[in-house]
Design a protein around this motif. Structure first.
Motif, PDB file in Angstrom:
ATOM      1  N   ASP A 157     139.717  60.984 -57.583  1.00 56.37           N
ATOM      2  CA  ASP A 157     140.205  62.326 -58.827  1.00 56.37           C
ATOM      3  C   ASP A 157     139.210  64.642 -59.152  1.00 56.37           C
ATOM      4  O   ASP A 157     137.844  63.811 -59.521  1.00 56.37           O
ATOM      5  N   LEU A 158     139.936  64.382 -59.577  1.00 51.77           N
ATOM      6  CA  LEU A 158     139.575  66.044 -60.503  1.00 51.77           C
ATOM      7  C   LEU A 158     138.759  66.353 -61.305  1.00 51.77           C
ATOM      8  O   LEU A 158     139.964  65.869 -61.931  1.00 51.77           O
ATOM      9  N   HIS A 159     138.233  65.965 -61.936  1.00 52.95           N
ATOM     10  CA  HIS A 159     137.774  66.036 -63.681  1.00 52.95           C
ATOM     11  C   HIS A 159     137.869  67.942 -64.364  1.00 52.95           C
ATOM     12  O   HIS A 159     136.664  68.422 -63.395  1.00 52.95           O
ATOM     13  N   THR A 160     138.762  68.582 -64.473  1.00 50.23           N
ATOM     14  CA  THR A 160     138.526  69.894 -64.653  1.00 50.23           C
ATOM     15  C   THR A 160     137.994  70.415 -66.304  1.00 50.23           C
ATOM     16  O   THR A 160     137.988  69.172 -66.833  1.00 50.23           O
ATOM     17  N   TYR A 161     137.397  71.094 -66.619  1.00 46.04           N
ATOM     18  CA  TYR A 161     137.461  71.867 -67.977  1.00 46.04           C
ATOM     19  C   TYR A 161     138.949  72.550 -67.975  1.00 46.04           C
ATOM     20  O   TYR A 161     138.858  72.922 -69.716  1.00 46.04           O
ATOM     21  N   LEU A 162     140.009  72.523 -67.840  1.00 43.58           N
ATOM     22  CA  LEU A 162     140.945  72.853 -68.565  1.00 43.58           C
ATOM     23  C   LEU A 162     141.380  72.555 -69.833  1.00 43.58           C
ATOM     24  O   LEU A 162     140.709  70.582 -69.378  1.00 43.58           O
ATOM     25  N   ASP A 163     141.892  72.570 -71.201  1.00 41.97           N
ATOM     26  CA  ASP A 163     142.231  72.398 -71.571  1.00 41.97           C
ATOM     27  C   ASP A 163     143.291  72.269 -71.650  1.00 41.97           C
ATOM     28  O   ASP A 163     144.437  73.685 -71.978  1.00 41.97           O
ATOM     29  N   ALA A 164     144.203  71.791 -71.100  1.00 45.63           N
ATOM     30  CA  ALA A 164     145.741  71.274 -70.917  1.00 45.63           C
ATOM     31  C   ALA A 164     146.416  72.202 -71.790  1.00 45.63           C
ATOM     32  O   ALA A 164     147.700  72.808 -71.749  1.00 45.63           O
ATOM     33  N   ILE A 193     136.256  75.660 -62.343  1.00 54.56           N
ATOM     34  CA  ILE A 193     137.677  74.971 -62.906  1.00 54.56           C
ATOM     35  C   ILE A 193     137.128  73.380 -62.813  1.00 54.56           C
ATOM     36  O   ILE A 193     137.491  72.541 -63.973  1.00 54.56           O
ATOM     37  N   VAL A 194     136.141  73.620 -61.840  1.00 54.61           N
ATOM     38  CA  VAL A 194     135.804  71.585 -62.154  1.00 54.61           C
ATOM     39  C   VAL A 194     134.396  70.866 -62.120  1.00 54.61           C
ATOM     40  O   VAL A 194     133.626  72.016 -62.189  1.00 54.61           O
ATOM     41  N   LYS A 195     135.091  70.092 -63.047  1.00 55.60           N
ATOM     42  CA  LYS A 195     133.419  70.077 -63.631  1.00 55.60           C
ATOM     43  C   LYS A 195     132.532  68.682 -62.800  1.00 55.60           C
ATOM     44  O   LYS A 195     131.489  68.346 -62.800  1.00 55.60           O
ATOM     45  N   ALA A 196     133.747  67.143 -62.560  1.00 56.09           N
ATOM     46  CA  ALA A 196     133.211  66.053 -61.533  1.00 56.09           C
ATOM     47  C   ALA A 196     134.079  66.210 -60.540  1.00 56.09           C
ATOM     48  O   ALA A 196     135.188  66.335 -60.894  1.00 56.09           O
ATOM     49  N   ILE A 197     133.761  65.414 -59.940  1.00 55.63           N
ATOM     50  CA  ILE A 197     134.360  65.019 -58.512  1.00 55.63           C
ATOM     51  C   ILE A 197     134.795  63.710 -58.943  1.00 55.63           C
ATOM     52  O   ILE A 197     132.877  63.001 -58.156  1.00 55.63           O
TER      53      ILE A 197
END
Ligand SMILES: [Zn+2]
Lengths: 420, 609
Positions: B234-241, B477-481
């Motif tokens: 999974d990709l954890h992003t900085y995006l605020d949906a 954009i990706v904070k953690a994989i």
């Protein structure tokens, strides 16, 4: 000197007969492996079995040519042939086409191609026989040994540069020739020990291997403690072995290409890669195993025909034999090969000229190595190395070169009485 | 006989080696072919079938752990042509799957061209209702079977361009990467593409045996040779949906883009490009048609303007011009320049300016966005006596500009990032002739016009640099994989500009003035101290409206850039968009509902245009 009445007189018909057996087995099994409902004729030239038939015809022409030539021709021109072969290898490196990551083919047209390394095997054998066969050359002389090794190593290095690791290893088979001609027997043991060490070091932690060897060394030194000279010699060997163990990982990590590492890993069972290299071996074992005792019968194989086994015409042709002819068929092929090799050694030993004898040993060694690696890999006893099964695998380059290799020897034998 | 006679006994050693190897082979063959029944039991009528186990593709989450997409099971009808046999009931089958014989024959022929012996997708994404019925009756039709795989499903019609889409591998892809087989899916754009290796996981293989009637006879050797599929990460992003959704709503019916960064990390909080599309359009059976519709839309919904769009920055470029002037020592905060309605070019023409108080110092010049002031600054910077020539002065200036992450792609973890454009002196040599150009020849770059082009991402990054007073982290954009935050080192390294951090505070003050009482006073808020800079970009059509900003002034948490194409003044369109985004992000509740409604409801393009 008496001129023979016919070029067929004095031929060793046992060898010729066995040769014909292998050719036939190969052709029939290529037919079975590539069998195509729409092209039922075994001499349909659009299919691989048809093409193999063409190669067989060309082989016959080459055989006649070899038999017509004077027996001394190849000994006389061995160095020319060798230089030509080396030049050809260099040329391939320069202008060859890259196929599956290796640069070992020269294309004459889209369909006609040649692999010069096949010629190099023949040429190396000729020159080695010519060089060692000279009365004045003694293998006990260190310079002679170095020269002999150089003769083998030069083409081997070029083949390695073409990225044909499997074929490069084939040149190691000449070790039997050197052994037969007087090199210390330790070389065989030493070579074997290195292979075992290499495998163990990759499988087990290298420190454990070193610990075991150190333990063995301590015990041995204790046993031979009286002789100081032996101890020093022994310590040097011990040092070399430990050095080798520590360099194995280096070789493995840095010298080997990823696909070669993968092959070794799959062979050692460290990874199960059933879609990649492991896939071939696994499929090949299933196909051979499914043959049972008597096989499924000619053209009835399912595993090989349905292309579950890749490269089933070339490197994996033994699968088709195993599947369709069963244990009986594959066993007969293995036995025929070993009888063939022993016959070559027998014939070699009855030669008067050293050239012919050494050539015969080289021939047997090359064939042995190919058979051992090729069949070994299809039954999971050797890593997957892309080298053909002599006389049986599909392909012009290998068929023609093995044919010439063999018949040059048969010709030498036919003329053995005329050598003074 | 030769002298080697003493070695003849060695022939026996060699013979023995040959015999031993042969014996080993025979024993091995005996074991494989006689003893080991598992291979034999499958010999006569059974054929293996290799079912590819497709792992679940990794999901993508926003910064609050909210999934931006889901996986959904789907079923493909597979065919292995050679297994169909001569007695295949073509008519019955065509009836079963509701097709005509001609189509059927064509498809089978195509499948045969690929391989007679390997499975090919006959029909994909079979509707659930049909699946049950097919599963029941398929055993009557040898050669056909159903294989499950997962496809994407999007809970909301946002984030399309960031997430990207997956599609079938093309023949070229198959050649470059042996992992893929025909019919496999691969990330084509967005995160799906840039994180393809992490998202896809690893395919597995299940070997089953089937008899001649195509019946499943169970797994081969209890699955000993099966390979388990490894699920994607999974990709954890900085995006605020929520903010992303808000950005896309603000931009609806306009051409433009918004990029919001967290200046403290370089994380991308929101990145919107308009017009966009519903990501669900590119999944499912209709996706080919939808794709071509999107492709032919002249507003380019598939084009990510935020990364690939290149715009002159207009007046938003002026802070950089000022900073370089300060660093080069040709400017200080007390120097004033007069403005008589513009900057004369000497040939009777002039770079025009609007009316404002004059003369101005740096603070006032930023606040009112005086063109004459910054033209003068650029001229003195480039024609600085410390450089031997205009060319050398320009090159020095250009190096400063590049250190702001301009002129080259920043290195964001999304595909197709453009680098914008910062012209070289060589370019001007070619244009004017070597030695035939002066600062005045290129003066329009002082006000962010001319050949200078930035992507909206670069504009937002400039805002982040000023917010940080002199450095930035490469936007990503990706904070953690998966479970580990194993970020690429380049996203964790501070990149400093060549301008001394102390000069940034003057610019920050000026940008505060822009919003508090300057060109963007219309978006002033009591609650938040926003620093911004407007830009009105001249181009072939109507002006582009541009705005960069960050907030709060001290300890900034968001840096933002907004571009609204062909709309008008920077203060009219882009500034409200950016300001509303800031308010939404920092307070979670927008109070200026009138302004919000105004922007959202404005239609600058018509959907069907
Ligand atoms: Zn002005």
């Amino acid at each position: 000197m008496r001129q023979p009445k016919s070029i067929f007189s004095n031929l060793d018909w046992t060898l010729v007969g066995m040769y014909m057996f292998f050719i036939l087995v190969g052709w029939l099994n290529i037919y079975a492996a590539a069998y195509n409902e729409e092209h039922k004729s075994i001499i349909d030239f659009s299919q691989e079995y048809g093409k193999q038939f063409m190669w067989i015809l060309i082989s016959i022409v080459l055989i006649l040519l070899v038999l017509i030539l004077d027996a001394k021709f190849f000994a006389t021109f061995s160095y020319f042939i060798y230089i030509f072969a080396i030049g050809f290898l260099l040329l391939t490196l320069a202008i060859g086409s890259e196929v599956n990551g290796s640069r070992s083919w020269i294309y004459f047209s889209d369909t006609v191609r040649f692999q010069p390394l096949e010629l190099a095997k023949f040429a190396t054998n000729l020159v080695l026989a010519r060089f060692l066969g000279d009365i004045s050359v003694r293998l006990q002389d260190i310079r002679t040994r170095l020269k002999a090794i150089a003769i083998i190593a030069l083409p081997a290095m070029l083949v390695l540069m073409q990225n044909e690791t499997g074929s490069m290893l084939v040149f190691a088979s000449f070790i039997f020739v050197l052994y037969r001609e007087g090199l210390s027997g330790n070389i065989l043991i030493f070579g074997f020990a290195l292979i075992v060490l290499f495998i163990f070091t990759l499988l087990i932690d290298k420190f454990i291997v070193v610990a075991f060897i150190t333990l063995a060394a301590v015990i041995l030194i204790f046993l031979i403690r009286r002789s100081r000279k032996n101890i020093i010699q022994f310590l040097v060997i011990y040092g070399l072995i430990v050095g080798f163990i520590f360099s194995v990982n280096g070789i493995y990590e840095h010298v080997l290409e990823p696909h070669q590492k993968k092959r070794i890993d799959v062979f050692l069972g460290k990874v199960t890669d059933l879609k990649g290299k492991g896939y071939n071996v696994n499929q090949s074992k299933i196909a051979i195993g499914s043959g049972g005792a008597l096989g499924k019968g000619f053209l009835n194989g399912t595993q090989t025909k349905y292309k579950f086994v890749p490269e089933q015409n070339t490197d994996f042709i033994f699968c088709t034999i195993g599947e369709e002819w069963g244990f009986v068929g594959s066993g007969v092929v293995v036995i025929m090969f070993v009888l063939f090799l022993m016959r070559i050694l027998f014939v070699a030993e009855r030669q008067r000229s050293s050239f012919s004898r050494i050539y015969g040993y080289g021939l047997a060694s090359l064939l042995f190595f190919h058979v051992m690696i090729n069949i070994g890999m299809t039954i999971g006893l050797a890593p997957v190395v892309g080298i053909p099964l002599p006389f049986v695998s599909y392909g012009g380059s290998s068929l023609l070169s093995f044919t010439v290799l063999l018949f040059v020897f048969i010709k030498q034998d036919a003329n053995r009485m005329q050598v003074l | 006989m030769s002298a080697n006679k003493s070695f003849t006994s060695r022939r026996y050693v060699i013979n023995t080696i040959f015999l031993v190897i042969a014996l080993v082979f025979i024993i091995r063959l005996f074991f494989l072919q006689i003893i080991d029944k598992t291979n034999k039991s499958s010999a006569d009528n059974n054929v293996f079938r290799y079912l590819t186990e497709f792992p679940a593709r990794g999901l993508v989450y926003d910064c609050n752990g909210k999934p931006l997409l889901y996986n959904e099971a789907t079923y493909d009808l597979m065919v292995i042509p050679h297994q169909m046999g001569k007695t295949f009931d073509t008519l019955g089958f065509c009836k079963l799957i509701n097709t005509d014989i001609l189509t059927f024959r064509k498809k089978i022929k195509l499948a045969t061209v690929y391989s007679n012996f390997l499975p090919t997708i006959y029909d994909e994404k079979i509707p659930k209702e049909q699946y049950g019925m097919l599963q029941e009756r398929l055993s009557e039709y040898p050669g056909f079977y159903i294989q499950a795989r997962t496809i994407r499903n999007y809970p909301q019609p946002y984030c399309a361009q960031i997430l990207g889409y997956i599609g079938e591998t093309t023949p070229e892809m198959l050649e470059t990467d042996e992992y893929y087989k025909p019919g496999d899916y691969i990330g084509i754009s967005g995160l799906e593409k840039s994180y393809e290796k992490e998202l896809r996981g690893k395919k597995g293989i299940r070997i089953i045996m089937v008899d001649v009637h195509n019946r499943d006879m169970g797994s081969y050797m209890n699955g000993k040779f099966d390979v388990e599929a490894k699920p994607g990460q999974d990709l954890h992003t900085y995006l605020d949906a929520d903010l992303q959704e808000y950005a896309e709503k603000l931009l609806q019916n306009k051409r433009g883009s918004v990029v919001a960064l967290d200046p403290r990390t370089g994380g991308i909080i929101a990145i919107a490009s308009s017009p966009s599309y519903d990501p669900n359009l590119l999944v499912g059976r209709e996706r080919t048609k939808n794709y071509f519709d999107l492709l032919s839309d002249k507003n380019l919904p598939l084009f990510n303007r935020a990364l690939s769009g290149r715009y002159p920055p207009g007046s938003t470029f002026k802070p950089i011009v000022g900073l370089i002037g300060l660093q080069e020592g040709v400017l200080n905060t007390t120097i004033t320049y007069p403005c008589y309605g513009g900057f004369p070019l000497g040939n009777g023409k002039m770079i025009k300016c609007h009316s404002h108080g004059s003369p101005l110092a740096l603070l006032g010049a930023i606040q009112t966005s005086c063109n004459a002031y910054f033209c003068k600054v650029l001229k003195t910077t480039i024609e600085n006596k410390q450089y031997p020539s205009t060319e050398a002065g320009f090159n020095a200036w250009r190096n400063f500009v590049l250190s702001f992450g301009l002129g080259n792609p920043l290195g964001v973890d999304l595909p197709n990032e453009s680098g914008g454009n910062i012209p070289t002196s060589k370019y001007y040599d070619r244009y004017f002739g070597r030695g035939h150009w002066r600062a005045l020849s290129v003066i329009s770059i002082a006000i962010g016009q001319g050949e200078i082009l930035l992507t909206p991402l670069q504009m937002a990054n400039v805002a982040a640099i000023i917010a940080n007073r002199g450095y930035f982290y490469t936007p990503h954009i990706v904070k953690a994989i998966g479970t580990i935050s194993n970020l690429n080192k380049k996203y964790l390294t501070k990149r400093y500009t060549k301008v001394n951090p102390e000069y940034f505070n003057y610019i920050v003050k000026g940008m505060l003035g822009v919003v508090e009482g300057g060109t963007a006073h219309n978006v002033r808020m009591d609650s938040i101290k926003v620093c911004g800079k407007t830009g009105t970009v001249q181009n072939a059509g109507k002006n582009h409206s541009v705005f960069i900003a960050f907030a709060p002034m001290d300890n900034p948490q968001i840096a933002i850039a907004a571009v609204v194409e062909n709309s008008g003044y920077g203060a009219t369109w882009a500034a409200p968009v950016a300001s509303l985004m800031i308010e939404k992000y920092l307070t979670h509740k927008v109070k200026r509902l009138d302004l919000e409604k105004d922007i959202m409801d404005s239609k600058l393009i018509i959907k069907s245009e």
